[in-house]
Scaffold this motif. Structure first.
Motif, PDB file in Angstrom:
ATOM      1  N   UNK A 217       0.826  -1.211   0.000  1.00  0.00           N
ATOM      2  CA  UNK A 217       0.000   0.000   0.000  1.00  0.00           C
ATOM      3  C   UNK A 217       0.856   1.255   0.000  1.00  0.00           C
ATOM      4  N   UNK A 218       0.310   2.337  -0.586  1.00  0.00           N
ATOM      5  CA  UNK A 218       0.974   3.628  -0.408  1.00  0.00           C
ATOM      6  C   UNK A 218       0.293   4.415   0.689  1.00  0.00           C
ATOM      7  N   UNK A 219      -0.521   3.732   1.507  1.00  0.00           N
ATOM      8  CA  UNK A 219      -1.039   4.287   2.748  1.00  0.00           C
ATOM      9  C   UNK A 219      -0.309   3.659   3.920  1.00  0.00           C
ATOM     10  N   UNK A 220      -0.918   3.715   5.109  1.00  0.00           N
ATOM     11  CA  UNK A 220      -0.317   3.112   6.299  1.00  0.00           C
ATOM     12  C   UNK A 220      -0.813   1.692   6.489  1.00  0.00           C
ATOM     13  N   UNK A 221      -0.135   0.984   7.404  1.00  0.00           N
ATOM     14  CA  UNK A 221      -0.589  -0.336   7.822  1.00  0.00           C
ATOM     15  C   UNK A 221      -0.572  -0.374   9.341  1.00  0.00           C
ATOM     16  N   UNK A 222      -1.711  -0.780   9.929  1.00  0.00           N
ATOM     17  CA  UNK A 222      -1.789  -0.945  11.381  1.00  0.00           C
ATOM     18  C   UNK A 222      -2.300  -2.344  11.677  1.00  0.00           C
ATOM     19  N   UNK A 223      -1.506  -3.104  12.424  1.00  0.00           N
ATOM     20  CA  UNK A 223      -1.891  -4.466  12.790  1.00  0.00           C
ATOM     21  C   UNK A 223      -2.197  -4.475  14.283  1.00  0.00           C
ATOM     22  N   UNK A 224      -3.452  -4.788  14.626  1.00  0.00           N
ATOM     23  CA  UNK A 224      -3.870  -4.749  16.029  1.00  0.00           C
ATOM     24  C   UNK A 224      -3.290  -5.910  16.828  1.00  0.00           C
ATOM     25  N   UNK A 225      -2.854  -6.968  16.132  1.00  0.00           N
ATOM     26  CA  UNK A 225      -2.241  -8.111  16.803  1.00  0.00           C
ATOM     27  C   UNK A 225      -0.807  -8.288  16.377  1.00  0.00           C
ATOM     28  N   UNK A 226      -0.420  -9.538  16.067  1.00  0.00           N
ATOM     29  CA  UNK A 226       0.948  -9.865  15.676  1.00  0.00           C
ATOM     30  C   UNK A 226       1.029 -10.111  14.166  1.00  0.00           C
ATOM     31  N   UNK A 227       2.246  -9.990  13.637  1.00  0.00           N
ATOM     32  CA  UNK A 227       2.516 -10.327  12.235  1.00  0.00           C
ATOM     33  C   UNK A 227       3.147 -11.713  12.234  1.00  0.00           C
ATOM     34  N   UNK A 228       2.451 -12.662  11.594  1.00  0.00           N
ATOM     35  CA  UNK A 228       2.869 -14.053  11.684  1.00  0.00           C
ATOM     36  C   UNK A 228       3.843 -14.440  10.567  1.00  0.00           C
ATOM     37  N   UNK A 229       4.359 -15.643  10.682  1.00  0.00           N
ATOM     38  CA  UNK A 229       5.418 -16.178   9.829  1.00  0.00           C
ATOM     39  C   UNK A 229       5.084 -16.058   8.338  1.00  0.00           C
ATOM     40  N   UNK A 230       6.080 -15.627   7.564  1.00  0.00           N
ATOM     41  CA  UNK A 230       5.941 -15.565   6.114  1.00  0.00           C
ATOM     42  C   UNK A 230       5.170 -14.377   5.593  1.00  0.00           C
ATOM     43  N   UNK A 231       4.711 -13.502   6.462  1.00  0.00           N
ATOM     44  CA  UNK A 231       3.951 -12.324   6.016  1.00  0.00           C
ATOM     45  C   UNK A 231       4.897 -11.240   5.509  1.00  0.00           C
ATOM     46  N   UNK A 232       4.423 -10.491   4.514  1.00  0.00           N
ATOM     47  CA  UNK A 232       5.193  -9.390   3.927  1.00  0.00           C
ATOM     48  C   UNK A 232       4.316  -8.147   3.915  1.00  0.00           C
ATOM     49  N   UNK A 233       4.848  -7.045   4.466  1.00  0.00           N
ATOM     50  CA  UNK A 233       4.129  -5.768   4.465  1.00  0.00           C
ATOM     51  C   UNK A 233       5.050  -4.708   3.870  1.00  0.00           C
ATOM     52  N   UNK A 234       4.583  -4.069   2.795  1.00  0.00           N
ATOM     53  CA  UNK A 234       5.344  -2.981   2.169  1.00  0.00           C
ATOM     54  C   UNK A 234       4.442  -1.750   2.100  1.00  0.00           C
ATOM     55  N   UNK A 235       4.943  -0.630   2.650  1.00  0.00           N
ATOM     56  CA  UNK A 235       4.121   0.576   2.737  1.00  0.00           C
ATOM     57  C   UNK A 235       4.962   1.813   2.443  1.00  0.00           C
ATOM     58  N   UNK A 236       4.344   2.786   1.768  1.00  0.00           N
ATOM     59  CA  UNK A 236       5.016   4.073   1.574  1.00  0.00           C
ATOM     60  C   UNK A 236       4.861   4.968   2.794  1.00  0.00           C
ATOM     61  N   UNK A 237       4.027   4.539   3.763  1.00  0.00           N
ATOM     62  CA  UNK A 237       3.844   5.315   4.985  1.00  0.00           C
ATOM     63  C   UNK A 237       4.174   4.444   6.204  1.00  0.00           C
ATOM     64  N   UNK A 238       3.632   4.804   7.348  1.00  0.00           N
ATOM     65  CA  UNK A 238       4.007   4.130   8.594  1.00  0.00           C
ATOM     66  C   UNK A 238       3.427   2.721   8.693  1.00  0.00           C
ATOM     67  N   UNK A 239       4.147   1.886   9.440  1.00  0.00           N
ATOM     68  CA  UNK A 239       3.658   0.555   9.804  1.00  0.00           C
ATOM     69  C   UNK A 239       3.685   0.469  11.327  1.00  0.00           C
ATOM     70  N   UNK A 240       2.543   0.123  11.946  1.00  0.00           N
ATOM     71  CA  UNK A 240       2.509  -0.071  13.397  1.00  0.00           C
ATOM     72  C   UNK A 240       1.955  -1.463  13.692  1.00  0.00           C
ATOM     73  N   UNK A 241       2.612  -2.146  14.615  1.00  0.00           N
ATOM     74  CA  UNK A 241       2.211  -3.496  15.006  1.00  0.00           C
ATOM     75  C   UNK A 241       2.072  -3.523  16.525  1.00  0.00           C
TER      76      UNK A 241
END
Length: 587
Positions: free
Chosen positions: A328-352
Motif C-alpha cells: 500500500x501507499x497508505x499506512x498499515x496498522x496491525x492490532x495483533x501480531x505479524x505471523x510467519x511468512x507475512x510481507x508488508x510494504x508501505x510508503x507510509x508508517x507501519x505499526x504493530x
C-alpha cells in the motif's frame, strides 16, 4: 669582509661577530648543556643575537632572520655555535585594499562586508609609505568614511615605518549583517513524529474526522533591522525560512495557506521533504515542504490470510495471518501480531501492536512494534521503534530504538539506542553499524528487490489488460477505466464468469498503487546513487543505556570501534577516534 671583535675574559652571554657583510652577520655564542636541552632557554639566546645586531647596527629587529648554523664545536664543557643572520630586503608596493564577503546565519552570502588592507614599508616608487598615501587608496576603494577607523590606519603606518615590516590583510572597516527573521512554525494537533514516549498512541492519535483541523502554520517573519556594507549600502532585513504546506488526497488547505483540514475520515500521514542549505557553520538540513494526506481506512479481518494491493490505510483487526501480503501507499496498522511468512510494504508508517515473527516489514516512513521482533527483517527510511527485544533479525532504519538486542544485524543512518546488547543463546553477537553509507546501501538493495518483483507483476498484469490501460488508469479514473475495459471485452466477445470478473477487477485496482510505488522506488534509488558518496554532516551515535554483555566491535561511519562489556551503559559517536575508549551513556 671578516671582522673579529676582541673580548677580554669574554662573557658567554655576549655574542661575538666573526664575519660581516652588507646584509649578513655571523656570530659566535657559547651554550651550556642546560641551554641546549631547554628549548625556552635556547630560543632566548637566539633572540638575543637578533637584539644585539639590531641595537648595534640600528636595524629594526623584524627584518633580521636566521639563515642557519654555520659551525659548531665543543669547547671545554660548552658548545660553541656560529649562527648566520641576514637582513631581509624591505618589501615595496602600493597599498592594497580587499573587500571580503560574509555569510549570514541562513546561508545568504553578502559581498563587501569587510575591508582589509595590505601595506608595504615602501611604495612602488620606493618612497617611504605615508598615511596620506594609504588613506587615498582606501578612498579609491569606495569604503565609506563612517565605518573607517582613521586613527588605527595612522598607527599601523607608524608601526610599519618603525619596523620596516609589511602588514597583510589588516581589518580596517566592518559592515553589519541584516537581522534574520523568525522561521515558519508548524503546529500539529497530534504527535507528528513517533517517539519512545508516544509509540503506543501514535497511530490512534492521527485518526481524524471530516472537518478536523490537522495543523496550523505561523508564517515566517521579517527581521527587524537592515544591515550595511563597508561601502555604505543598506541591506534589507531577511525573512526567516518558510515551509510550504501541501494538502494531498483527503486534505484541504485554507486560502491563506496556513491551515489544513481533513476532507474525509481517515488517518493523517505526514511526509516531510527536506533540502540542504548552506549556513554559517556548514550545511543544514531543513524542511522545505510538508505533505499531508488523509487516507481512508480499509479494515481487514485478521482471521484469514490476505493478499491486497491498495492506496488506502490498511487496519488489520487481530493478527496478520501466516503468508499474508499487504502492499500500500497508505499506512498499515496491525492490532495483533505479524505471523510467519507475512510481507508488508508501505510508503507510509507501519505499526504493530503485537509481535513480529519470521516476517518482512518495509516502510518509506516509520515502523513501530510493541512486541518482540524475532527472525524478521524490518527496513524503514525513518524511525524504527521496538518496545520489546530484537533477536536474530535484520533491522535497517534512519534511527533505531529497542529495549534489548541479541544476535541481530542493526544498521542505522543516524542513531541506534538500546537498553541492552548481548549475544544470543548460541553465543552469536550482533552486527552493529551506524553511518549513512551502510544505511543507503541496504535501502538501495531493498528497493531493487521490490522493483524486480513489482515490475514482474506489472508485466503480467499488462498481458491481461494491455499497455493502454496500464499507462492511463489512475485512482481518480479507476471506475471509468474499468467500465471501458469491460466494454472492450464485450466488443471482442470475451466472456468471463462472475468469479473471474471479481478477480480481474481486484487485479485492475492494483495497477495505480503498484505503478506509484514503482515510480517512488525508482526515483529514490536515483537519489541514493547521488547521495551515497556524499559525506554526511549529521552525527552518528550508538547508545546502550544499561548493559553491554560482551565486548565486541561496532562500526561508526565505516570505522571499527571497540564496544567494551559494561553494566553502566555507554555512548559512542562519530567524534570518537578509532578503537578509542567509550563515554558513559546519558539515559
Amino acid at each position: 669582509m671578516v671582522i673579529s671583535e676582541s673580548f677580554a675574559a669574554v662573557d658567554n652571554l655576549v655574542p661575538q661577530i666573526v664575519e660581516k657583510g652588507d646584509d649578513y652577520w655571523e656570530l659566535t655564542i657559547h651554550l651550556s648543556i642546560d641551554e641546549l636541552l631547554d628549548n625556552r632557554k635556547l630560543l632566548s639566546r637566539l633572540w638575543n643575537l637578533k637584539k644585539h645586531i639590531s641595537t648595534k647596527e640600528k636595524i629594526p629587529i623584524g627584518i633580521l632572520h636566521y639563515e642557519g648554523i654555520k659551525k659548531r664545536r665543543q669547547v671545554d664543557n660548552l658548545m660553541e655555535i656560529t649562527v648566520r643572520l641576514i637582513r631581509k630586503p624591505v618589501e615595496k608596493g602600493d597599498p592594497v585594499v580587499r573587500l571580503l564577503e560574509k555569510t549570514g546565519e541562513d546561508g545568504t552570502v553578502y559581498t563587501d562586508m569587510q575591508a582589509v588592507l595590505t601595506i608595504y614599508p615602501l611604495d612602488s616608487l620606493e618612497q617611504k609609505i605615508t598615511p596620506e598615501k594609504v588613506l587615498l587608496a582606501i578612498k579609491q576603494s569606495g569604503i565609506t568614511e563612517n565605518l573607517l577607523d582613521v586613527e588605527s590606519v595612522h598607527q599601523k603606518v607608524q608601526q610599519i615605518t618603525d619596523t620596516l615590516e609589511s602588514m597583510s590583510d589588516v581589518p580596517i572597516a566592518e559592515g553589519s549583517l541584516p537581522d534574520l527573521g523568525e522561521d515558519a512554525q508548524i503546529e500539529f494537533f497530534f504527535p507528528a513524529q513517533p517517539s519512545e514516549e508516544n509509540s503506543q498512541e501514535y497511530y490512534c492519535s492521527r485518526q481524524v474526522k471530516q472537518g478536523d483541523l490537522i495543523c496550523r502554520k505561523t508564517p515566517s517573519k521579517m527581521g527587524a533591522n537592515p544591515g550595511i556594507n563597508v561601502k555604505g549600502k543598506e541591506i534589507p532585513p531577511r525573512k526567516g525560512i518558510d515551509i510550504k504546506l501541501n494538502a494531498l488526497e483527503g486534505a484541504a488547505i485554507a486560502v491563506d495557506q496556513c491551515q489544513v483540514h481533513a476532507e474525509e475520515n481517515g488517518v493523517v500521514t505526514i511526509r516531510t521533504l527536506e533540502t540542504k542549505k548552506k549556513v554559517l557553520n556548514g550545511q543544514k538540513v531543513i524542511p522545505a515542504e510538508i505533505q499531508l494526506k488523509v487516507s481512508p481506512i480499509l479494515k481487514i479481518d485478521g482471521d484469514e490470510k490476505v493478499d491486497i494491493t491498495t492506496a488506502h490505510t490498511v487496519e488489520v483487526e487481530g493478527n496478520l495471518k501466516i503468508g499474508s501480503r499487504i502492499i500500500t501507499n497508505g499506512e498499515v496498522h496491525v492490532a495483533g501480531s505479524v505471523e510467519e511468512g507475512s510481507v508488508v510494504r508501505s510508503l507510509d508508517n507501519i505499526t504493530v501492536e503485537g509481535n513480529v515473527s519470521k516476517a518482512e516489514l518495509s516502510s518509506d516512513q516509520n515502523v513501530i512494534a510493541s512486541g518482540e521482533v524475532s527472525d524478521s527483517k524490518i527496513v524503514a527510511k525513518g524511525k524504527i521503534i521496538v518496545d520489546s527485544k530484537i533477536q536474530q533479525s535484520r533491522i535497517v532504519g534512519k534511527e533505531i530504538c529497542a529495549k534489548a538486542v541479541s544476535g541481530s544485524t542493526i544498521y542505522a543512518s543516524n542513531q541506534i539506542t538500546m537498553v541492552s546488547l548481548d549475544d544470543d543463546e548460541s553465543g552469536m553477537i550482533s552486527t552493529i553499524a551506524v553511518g549513512s553509507r551502510e544505511f543507503f546501501e541496504d535501502i538501495y538493495e531493498e528497493n531493487i528487490s521490490f522493483l524486480e518483483q513489482a515490475t514482474g507483476n506489472m508485466d503480467r498484469i499488462c498481458k491481461v489488460f494491455g499497455r493502454p490501460f496500464i499507462n492511463n488508469v489512475t485512482h481518480s479514473n479507476l471506475h471509468m477505466q474499468w467500465i471501458q475495459f469491460c466494454a472492450k471485452a464485450r466488443k471482442e466477445n470475451k466472456k468471463y464468469t462472475h468469479n473471474q470478473l471479481v478477480s480481474l477487477k481486484k487485479l485492475f485496482e492494483n495497477i495505480p498503487t503498484l505503478r506509484v510505488i514503482i515510480q517512488e522506488k525508482t526515483k529514490e534509488n536515483q537519489r541514493i546513487e547521488q547521495r551515497i558518496t556524499e559525506t554526511s554532516s549529521e552525527e552518528s551515535v550508538i547508545v546502550v543505556r544499561e548493559k553491554v554483555g560482551k565486548t565486541q566491535e561496532v562500526k561508526v561511519n565505516g570505522m571499527p570501534v571497540t564496544l567494551k562489556a559494561t553494566d553502566q551503559g555507554v555512548r559512542i559517536n562519530s567524534d570518537v577516534p578509532q578503537n578509542s575508549g567509550q563515554t558513559p551513556a546519558i539515559a
